[in-house]
Design an enzyme around this catalytic site. Structure first.
Site, short mmCIF file in Angstrom:
data_model
loop_
_atom_site.label_atom_id
_atom_site.label_comp_id
_atom_site.label_asym_id
_atom_site.label_seq_id
_atom_site.Cartn_x
_atom_site.Cartn_y
_atom_site.Cartn_z
N HIS A 74 101.90 80.69 56.14
CA HIS A 74 103.18 80.61 56.81
C HIS A 74 103.12 81.43 58.10
CE1 HIS A 74 107.35 79.66 57.13
NE2 HIS A 74 107.83 80.85 56.81
N ASP A 125 116.28 84.12 55.43
CA ASP A 125 116.95 83.11 54.61
C ASP A 125 116.48 83.14 53.16
OD1 ASP A 125 114.52 82.12 55.86
OD2 ASP A 125 114.98 80.14 55.04
N HIS A 126 115.38 83.84 52.88
CA HIS A 126 114.88 83.94 51.50
C HIS A 126 115.27 85.25 50.81
CE1 HIS A 126 112.08 80.41 51.46
NE2 HIS A 126 112.34 80.52 52.75
#
Length: 284
Positions: free
Chosen positions: A157, A66-67
């Site tokens: 993360h 998504d990035h």
């Protein structure tokens, strides 16, 4: 000189109306720096009146799709326009590891399209001019030009490797972009007295009962809880906290108020903005 910060996308992998994939644009004078390139980044940049030919450099926080799913679109779009603008390849800065591997290979699926375009219009093939750097627990300089600097620091993360946050310093002030991360000391230290902190926000505390025993329980463990984020922003002395990558995406102003209330309960009393696509803030 005035530095501006524009949210080019505030969404997450699950599509939400009006929210493109994650991205932040920082502009200072003639410098335009894009951080991440999620879904529909090219459209948001266009809506923000920033052409692909105007981008100075692009920085990736980590390899999650998504990035980066919009990154080939940025590179290909800039290349297709190059016979008009003559801007050449875009400098892309990524942490070494899986994100760098993606960036270096991202144009491979477009080989046939590239060959066809070169037969008719383009003189040279597109180039992904990728520069890599090593993630470090303390800030390290990764880019500098005309009084504007970009530093990166490793964040948490996990299980995603090689994820970073960025700090942009301009003559007007300091902007920090968290990328995806749990609330952590590294971002707190990076954000000391920052004018703007753009940070991902997940309402873990409010939703932990609802997600218990579901796959989302694992996802929530490596994103930033809004209550804990309020504590981080307070301790760091952040002047303006901007929430993005919103989990779950608020549907209306009442939903946005819930994010604000969470952050306030964590102790932060400074300025808060719940991010919307194309929200723009000025510094200086």
């Amino acid at each position: 000189m005035t530095t501006t910060v524009t949210l080019t996308g505030t969404g997450v992998p699950i599509p939400s109306p009006g929210r493109a994939g994650p991205g932040v644009l920082v502009r200072c004078g003639g410098i335009a720096l894009q951080f991440d390139a999620g879904r529909a980044t090219v459209l948001r940049l266009t809506e923000a009146e920033t052409g692909l030919h105007q981008l100075t450099a692009l920085f990736v926080t980590h390899v999650h799709s998504d990035h980066v799913i919009g990154l080939p679109d940025v590179v290909m779009g800039r290349w297709i326009q190059d016979h008009v603008w003559k801007t050449g390849p875009l400098d892309i800065h990524v942490p070494a590891g899986e994100a760098a591997d993606f960036a270096q290979r991202m144009l491979e699926p477009y080989a046939a399209d590239i060959a066809l375009r070169m037969e008719h219009v383009q003189a040279v093939p597109p180039e992904a001019r990728v520069s890599t750097f090593t993630c470090t627990p303390g800030p390290s300089l990764v880019w500098s030009r005309d009084g504007v600097t970009v530093e990166a620091v490793a964040v948490h993360h996990e299980p995603v490797p090689d994820a970073v946050a960025y700090r942009v310093r301009t003559p007007d002030g300091t902007v920090v972009i968290s990328g995806d991360t749990r609330v952590c000391d590294e971002v707190q230290e990076l954000s000391q007295e920052a004018d703007v902190l753009v940070h991902e926000a997940c309402r873990t505390t409010a939703l932990q009962t609802a997600v218990a025993g579901t796959p989302f329980e694992k996802i929530f463990s490596y994103h930033a809880d809004t209550v804990a984020l309020g504590g981080l922003a307070k301790r760091a002395g952040v002047k303006h906290l901007v929430l993005t990558h919103l989990i779950p995406a608020p549907a209306d102003e009442a939903g946005e108020a819930e994010f604000v209330n969470d952050v306030r309960s964590g102790g932060y009393q400074g300025r808060i903005s719940v991010g919307r696509d194309l929200m723009t803030l000025a510094i200086g």
